[in-house]
Design a protein around this motif. Structure first.
Motif, PDB file in Angstrom:
ATOM      1  N   TYR A  17       0.852  -1.196  -0.041  1.00  0.00           N
ATOM      2  CA  TYR A  17       0.002   0.042  -0.137  1.00  0.00           C
ATOM      3  C   TYR A  17       0.838   1.278   0.040  1.00  0.00           C
ATOM      4  CZ  TYR A  17      -3.390  -3.502   1.765  1.00  0.00           C
ATOM      5  OH  TYR A  17      -4.058  -4.717   1.766  1.00  0.00           O
ATOM      6  N   GLY A  18       0.412   2.313  -0.624  1.00  0.00           N
ATOM      7  CA  GLY A  18       0.988   3.640  -0.594  1.00  0.00           C
ATOM      8  C   GLY A  18       1.150   4.151   0.788  1.00  0.00           C
ATOM      9  N   ILE A  19      -0.063   4.235   1.564  1.00  0.00           N
ATOM     10  CA  ILE A  19      -0.136   4.886   2.955  1.00  0.00           C
ATOM     11  C   ILE A  19      -0.789   3.906   3.812  1.00  0.00           C
ATOM     12  CG2 ILE A  19      -0.186   7.112   1.956  1.00  0.00           C
ATOM     13  CD1 ILE A  19      -3.054   7.316   2.701  1.00  0.00           C
ATOM     14  N   SER A  20      -0.631   4.202   5.285  1.00  0.00           N
ATOM     15  CA  SER A  20      -1.285   3.406   6.121  1.00  0.00           C
ATOM     16  C   SER A  20      -2.691   4.042   6.522  1.00  0.00           C
ATOM     17  CB  SER A  20      -0.697   2.904   7.383  1.00  0.00           C
ATOM     18  OG  SER A  20      -1.377   2.162   8.274  1.00  0.00           O
ATOM     19  N   ASP A  21      -3.452   3.282   7.386  1.00  0.00           N
ATOM     20  CA  ASP A  21      -4.803   4.220   7.895  1.00  0.00           C
ATOM     21  C   ASP A  21      -4.284   4.767   9.087  1.00  0.00           C
ATOM     22  OD1 ASP A  21      -7.046   4.805   9.148  1.00  0.00           O
ATOM     23  OD2 ASP A  21      -8.099   3.025   8.469  1.00  0.00           O
ATOM     24  N   THR A  22      -4.225   6.064   9.072  1.00  0.00           N
ATOM     25  CA  THR A  22      -3.913   6.805  10.438  1.00  0.00           C
ATOM     26  C   THR A  22      -5.056   7.493  11.107  1.00  0.00           C
ATOM     27  OG1 THR A  22      -3.290   8.716   9.032  1.00  0.00           O
ATOM     28  CG2 THR A  22      -1.480   7.173   9.678  1.00  0.00           C
ATOM     29  N   SER A  23      -6.329   7.107  10.469  1.00  0.00           N
ATOM     30  CA  SER A  23      -7.537   7.696  11.251  1.00  0.00           C
ATOM     31  C   SER A  23      -7.630   7.457  12.845  1.00  0.00           C
ATOM     32  CB  SER A  23      -8.715   7.299  10.581  1.00  0.00           C
ATOM     33  OG  SER A  23      -8.809   5.868  10.746  1.00  0.00           O
ATOM     34  N   ASN A  24      -7.135   6.633  13.275  1.00  0.00           N
ATOM     35  CA  ASN A  24      -7.038   6.428  14.978  1.00  0.00           C
ATOM     36  C   ASN A  24      -6.029   7.314  15.635  1.00  0.00           C
ATOM     37  OD1 ASN A  24      -5.353   4.772  13.959  1.00  0.00           O
ATOM     38  ND2 ASN A  24      -5.163   3.485  15.439  1.00  0.00           N
ATOM     39  N   LEU A  25      -5.137   7.951  15.033  1.00  0.00           N
ATOM     40  CA  LEU A  25      -4.006   8.655  15.545  1.00  0.00           C
ATOM     41  C   LEU A  25      -4.525  10.068  15.673  1.00  0.00           C
ATOM     42  CD1 LEU A  25      -0.977   7.106  13.893  1.00  0.00           C
ATOM     43  CD2 LEU A  25      -2.343   6.464  15.929  1.00  0.00           C
ATOM     44  N   TRP A  26      -4.483  10.633  16.881  1.00  0.00           N
ATOM     45  CA  TRP A  26      -5.202  12.009  17.084  1.00  0.00           C
ATOM     46  C   TRP A  26      -4.488  13.227  16.391  1.00  0.00           C
ATOM     47  CZ3 TRP A  26      -2.929  16.125  19.754  1.00  0.00           C
ATOM     48  CH2 TRP A  26      -1.859  16.028  20.327  1.00  0.00           C
ATOM     49  N   ASP A  27      -2.995  12.711  16.600  1.00  0.00           N
ATOM     50  CA  ASP A  27      -1.789  13.786  16.124  1.00  0.00           C
ATOM     51  C   ASP A  27      -1.912  13.874  14.513  1.00  0.00           C
ATOM     52  OD1 ASP A  27      -0.909  11.356  15.946  1.00  0.00           O
ATOM     53  OD2 ASP A  27       1.109  11.752  16.669  1.00  0.00           O
ATOM     54  N   TRP A  28      -2.201  12.801  13.889  1.00  0.00           N
ATOM     55  CA  TRP A  28      -2.326  12.834  12.374  1.00  0.00           C
ATOM     56  C   TRP A  28      -3.652  13.838  12.136  1.00  0.00           C
ATOM     57  CZ3 TRP A  28      -0.204  10.903   7.973  1.00  0.00           C
ATOM     58  CH2 TRP A  28       1.238  10.412   8.153  1.00  0.00           C
ATOM     59  N   GLY A  34       5.371   8.064   8.523  1.00  0.00           N
ATOM     60  CA  GLY A  34       5.483   9.492   9.663  1.00  0.00           C
ATOM     61  C   GLY A  34       6.606   9.275  10.061  1.00  0.00           C
ATOM     62  N   ALA A  35       7.656  10.366  10.005  1.00  0.00           N
ATOM     63  CA  ALA A  35       8.812  10.177  10.732  1.00  0.00           C
ATOM     64  C   ALA A  35       9.425  11.752  11.211  1.00  0.00           C
ATOM     65  CB  ALA A  35       9.874   9.782   9.863  1.00  0.00           C
TER      66      ALA A  35
END
Length: 448
Positions: free
Chosen positions: A210-221, A293-294
């Motif tokens: 996949y190109g990206i992951s699912d970051t919908s559960n990360l508040w900072d994102w 993210g890094a």
């Protein structure tokens, strides 16, 4: 004759005594540049040397970090004592969790160490408790960019000297994207570009990648998305104001819901099994995801998992910018210290002394002092230079760093748990918004 001789002898002895007294007096004034540096910083303190009065001084100092940081810091303390023999240290070093578990007790009992490491997530809390000394009178011209200092001030005062450059960006697997014929992430790409990149990547990558992951559960994102698109930070005014922009929240979460439905991002169970920096479970290091993210500090670990394959770009941007780039780690001085001027002098020395710079290296990230970094650069490995690059690419569009406000840990935990329920289609996005907004407003009301 004898009488005359005695008179002359008395006069000579008096002259000698006056001369010795005068010498002693001059010696006390000229002392050394150290005696000048023990004056208030506004009149020249904050020089890199403490008082050289000869009076023994013991500075207690506390920090967190890995073993490499502990060893480097102890070496730097030894260098300082060699340069200033009257100053000894009482060091205490622990892991992150132990540090923040202990500090509240020390603050409450007014027994905090003279010097202590401080983090952007907590510095406001301790400054507002009047436990940290104002360091605004330290002369940091030519050492730290004035704009950085201004961004770090709390109510117009500086409570921590920044130690390193830090930034948030996106790391990506350059050769694998190129091999698949996917256009690489570009500097100053937008959130729309980011989601479009995800769709293109899924079309061209092999099954299971996949190109990206699912970051919908990360508040900072989500906060990066909200602030990039002109919204306020989730927590502002020391936590007294909570802002969860419903329109932006619904748009962001609905976008990820569509990506999950279309299998553009991994399924929820796979996402929750990822473990950053683990060789087999890191989303990017394992080869499953092409981006991650890094930060300046964390990207080096990723480079070690994928040597020679990692490149970086800034966070996706919106109308207001995107991501952040500033120091998030500091040295502070306790407001209750009985050695404040010596502590201040040491803190400045910590970021200015070339020998200390060599000893400390990158154990706290890219040094805030450009001269120290310049001296280190020829010896740096590719993984280290990536950290500098992620800072450089983030600078142009960077927004301030918005930490968790005091009292909001419950909300952060609830955000993660709630959005994971949404990821499994067990709760609607609308209901999730209502739950999270209600809790945030309740915490804000308690904070006022």
């Amino acid at each position: 004759m004898k009488r005359k001789f005695n008179l002359v002898l008395a006069v000579l002895m008096t002259a000698v005594m006056l001369f010795v007294a005068a010498c002693g007096k001059d010696g006390g004034n000229s002392g050394s540049e150290g005696s000048k540096s023990s004056a208030p910083a506004s009149s020249g303190a904050a020089s890199a040397k403490p008082s050289d009065s000869g009076k023994p001084v013991e500075l207690s100092i506390m920090w967190w970090g890995p073993d490499a940081r502990h060893e480097a810091t102890l070496k730097a303390l030894d260098i300082y004592t060699k340069q200033n023999p009257n100053v000894k240290f009482k060091p205490e070093y622990v892991a992150w969790d132990a540090f923040w578990a202990k500090l509240p007790t020390l603050a409450a009992s007014k027994t905090m160490t003279d010097v202590l490491q401080m983090d952007a997530a907590y510095i406001q809390e301790y400054a507002k408790k009047n436990t940290l000394e104002d360091l605004s009178d330290l002369d940091l011209n030519g050492i730290v960019d004035p704009s950085v200092i201004e961004n770090l001030k709390i109510d117009g005062k500086l409570y921590g000297v920044p130690l390193s450059q830090n930034a948030q960006g996106i790391a990506f697997n350059k050769p694998e994207l190129e091999a698949a014929g996917i256009e690489l992430p570009q500097q100053n790409w937008t959130w729309d570009d980011y989601f479009a990149f995800a769709r293109t990547a899924k079309e061209k990558l092999p099954e299971g990648k996949y190109g990206i992951s699912d970051t919908s559960n990360l508040w900072d994102w989500y906060q990066w998305y909200q602030t990039a698109n002109g919204g306020k930070p989730l927590m502002s005014d020391g936590g007294k104001t909570f802002t969860l922009d419903k329109e932006l929240f619904m748009k962001y979460q609905n976008t990820f819901a569509e990506l999950r439905k279309d299998k553009i991002v991994p399924p929820a169970d796979k996402v929750l099994a990822f473990l950053e920096n683990d060789p087999t479970a890191d989303p990017m290091g394992s080869g499953a995801i092409m981006t991650r993210g890094a930060t300046t500090g964390s990207v080096s670990a990723l480079e070690q998992l994928l040597p020679g394959k990692v490149d970086v770009v800034n966070m996706p941007t919106g109308s207001a910018g995107g991501g952040w780039a500033q120091s998030t780690i500091f040295l502070s001085v306790s407001a209750g210290s009985s050695n404040k001027e010596q502590a201040k002098a040491f803190v400045k020395w910590f970021i200015t002394d070339p020998e200390a710079g060599q000893a400390l290296g990158l154990t706290r990230g890219i040094p805030i002092n450009p001269e120290i970094y310049k001296a280190l650069e020829p010896t740096l490995q590719p993984k280290d230079k990536l950290g500098k690059k992620i800072y450089d690419v983030a600078l142009e569009k960077a927004l301030p760093f918005y930490p968790i406000a005091s009292g909001y840990t419950e909300w952060v935990d609830t955000y993660k748990a709630t959005m994971e329920v949404v990821m499994f289609n067990k709760m609607s996005i609308e209901d999730a918004y209502e739950k999270l907004n209600k809790l945030g407003q309740e915490i804000a009301a308690r904070t006022k």
